[in-house]
Design an enzyme around this catalytic site. Structure first.
Site, short mmCIF file in Angstrom:
data_model
loop_
_atom_site.label_atom_id
_atom_site.label_comp_id
_atom_site.label_asym_id
_atom_site.label_seq_id
_atom_site.Cartn_x
_atom_site.Cartn_y
_atom_site.Cartn_z
N GLU A 35 0.62 -1.24 -0.14
CA GLU A 35 0.40 -0.01 -0.19
C GLU A 35 0.96 1.33 0.21
OE1 GLU A 35 -3.27 1.69 -0.22
OE2 GLU A 35 -3.95 0.45 0.56
N ASP A 36 0.19 2.30 -0.84
CA ASP A 36 0.89 3.68 -0.85
C ASP A 36 0.94 4.39 0.87
OD1 ASP A 36 -1.78 3.96 -1.10
OD2 ASP A 36 -1.06 5.43 -2.82
N ASP A 91 -4.11 5.42 5.93
CA ASP A 91 -4.30 6.47 6.76
C ASP A 91 -6.01 5.64 7.80
OD1 ASP A 91 -6.78 7.01 4.97
OD2 ASP A 91 -6.20 8.31 3.75
N LYS A 124 -0.67 7.11 8.38
CA LYS A 124 -1.05 8.64 9.04
C LYS A 124 -1.99 6.93 10.51
CE LYS A 124 -2.28 11.14 5.53
NZ LYS A 124 -3.89 11.77 4.97
N PHE A 159 -2.27 15.93 4.20
CA PHE A 159 -2.91 15.32 3.07
C PHE A 159 -0.86 15.30 2.80
CE2 PHE A 159 -3.82 15.44 -1.62
CZ PHE A 159 -5.06 14.62 -1.89
N ARG A 182 1.34 12.16 -8.81
CA ARG A 182 1.55 10.69 -9.09
C ARG A 182 3.16 11.22 -8.96
NH1 ARG A 182 -2.48 7.54 -7.11
NH2 ARG A 182 -4.00 7.59 -8.28
#
Length: 177
Positions: free
Chosen positions: A102-103, A106, A134, A155, A168
């Site tokens: 996963e990037d 959160d 996060k 963000f 990206r």
């Protein structure tokens, strides 16, 4: 500190390219050590994780396979609260070591909803590798085995992460000013 504009928002450098690359190499080394002599199937969550997955994959020293699945819960800068699978998983997971890539994690809702589907296929092991976490935004606790960076609830864009489709391609990770 560099500032970039993506759509109507300004972002400043948060994590530099060398810092990111060093941490990805460390994660790959840890995974390679833990799975020495084993084959691992990596499932990268599109779209955001594709750059992290590629860099992680290139730094592994074990037998590994890579596939992709598309899960989405974001529209713009906010989670829609609804997880949508748009490209399905075709690989059989039974008896395999599996690592989800996963990037960013959160709230954790996307993986929370997806993991039971994977566990149903009875993999030998199932772990999660996330570039960013996060922690203060987490509403669905997950066991993240490999975390690149714990970050504040801000963000971010770059290195695969986007804001409405753009950003990206940035080599560094930027946070909203």
């Amino acid at each position: 500190m560099a500032v970039v504009k993506v759509h109507d928002k300004s972002f400043e450098t948060f994590l530099s390219e060398p810092v990111i690359q060093q941490r990805v190499k460390e994660l790959a080394a840890k995974i390679s050590k833990e799975y020495a002599g084993e084959r691992v199937l990596f499932i990268a969550i599109l779209n955001g994780s594709f750059i992290f997955a590629a860099d992680l994959f290139r730094n592994l020293s074990i037998e590994a396979e890579l596939c992709f699945i598309k899960l989405a819960s974001y529209k713009g800068m906010k989670s829609s609260g609804k997880v949508v699978t748009t490209i399905g998983l075709e690989e059989d997971l039974f008896g395999k070591h599996v690592i989800i890539v996963e990037d960013i994690v959160d709230t954790g809702k996307t993986l929370h909803n997806f993991l039971p589907k994977l566990m149903h296929q009875q993999p030998k092991s199932l772990k999660i590798a996330a570039l960013l976490h996060k922690l203060e935004a987490t509403a669905y606790p997950l066991d993240l085995s490999y975390v690149g960076f714990e970050i504040p609830n801000k963000f971010v864009v770059g290195y695969g992460l986007d804001y409405d489709g753009l950003g990206r391609n940035l080599k560094e990770i930027y946070q909203l000013i």
